[in-house]
Design an enzyme around this catalytic site. Sequence first.
Site: not given
Ligand code: CTP
Length: 402
Positions: A209, A287, A325
């Site tokens: 990402n 690959k 976050f």
């Molecule tokens: N996070 C994590 N492990 C994951 C996914 C997310 O520790 N597998 C943590 C991120 O570091 C962040 C928080 O969870 O602190 C929220 O991440 P976010 O991407 O906003 O949320 P998601 O849980 O992925 O939910 P969604 O994608 O449905 O918004």
Amino acid sequence: MGQGNRILLIVSGGIAAYKCLDAIRRLREHGFAVRCILTRAGAEFVTPMSLAALSQDKVYEDLFSLTDESGMGHIELSRDADLVLVAPATTNILARMAAGIADDLATTALLATDKPVMVAPAMNVRMWEHAATRANLATLEERGVLRVGPTEGDMACGEWGMGRMAEADDIVAAVEAFFRPKGRLKGRRALVTSGPTHEAIDSVRYLANRSSGKQGHAIAAALARLGADTTLVSGPTGQPDPPGVAVVRVESAVEMLEACEHALPVDAAVLAAAVADWRVADPVVGKIKKKATQAAPTLILTENPDILAALSNGRGRRPKLVIGFAAETDSVVENAVAKRAAKRCDWILANDVSPGTGTFGGDTNTVHLVSADGVEDWPTLTKRAVAERLAERIADSLDQTR
Ligand code: CTP
């Protein structure tokens, strides 16, 4: 907060000089005393009258003024302050400072001072990138001159890029950080995650990402500056290692979780990484060849471990403070409130990462702090200022648990 600390503000000649009026007002609101030196070029942009009215003090302009020299000479003026702040700091004044030129009151005071100096550069992007400016800033920073900003954005000249002066809020945050007692987090351990994760498709391709790691790295740096023994678990980013931080580099979410668990126990964990929610169930070793697959290959995904939830629910070794976050594109605060409850963390910093906001990869961030006490909206700040504010809040919260 300012506790009467005295700022000598040098206003040099740039269009950003208008922002220093707001900075004076805010510094005074925060309890700082401000006295101004206005350069001749600065006076083309703001008037001595405005500076005097806002600072509630005399404004100094002329090196050869008999009345000024008999009242408060340039040496006294430069030493009477606790911090000398140059805002805006144009390329010209930075060059004169680096060369040790003293050809007006501002540069004479800068050369005569025995107090710390902070600059808030403001200039066109080309000037900012010019080798001369780079060299001058490197010289000044080597001598211990502190810097706040600049940031990236639209410029008065119509161009876009790095060189906008830091906003008044960021300047005040940097000044406050300078005066805060150092080492508030000495004896504390902190863990920060940062950057994206890379999830292998085969040996050369991956899912990822747009996270730059800027915010997470800035948080690790801010916690270390306050004296915390800080571990940063980072996915692949182009960010330099923050000074004084133990950096563990990982690629995937599974590796990130393992590295985080290895770093425990900690007092505070800030999980700022943009962890991929899914990984490829069965990554190919080697690959994938185009010819070997008749049609486009199908990727079968499986869910990654949720590191934030795992740490928040970790019995026995749960950090005292777990902060996540929430990267959102709609209903930012509502989703963050729900995320905090679902993941059982203490605080969530919610930020809008929609394409127009420039949060991913940019230098500023607008966050909302969601905690058991409600929602606090923070102004748009540089990622460094967000990090500093958060580190102070973590220190406040841990102080209550001592
Ligand atoms: N996070 C994590 N492990 C994951 C996914 C997310 O520790 N597998 C943590 C991120 O570091 C962040 C928080 O969870 O602190 C929220 O991440 P976010 O991407 O906003 O949320 P998601 O849980 O992925 O939910 P969604 O994608 O449905 O918004």
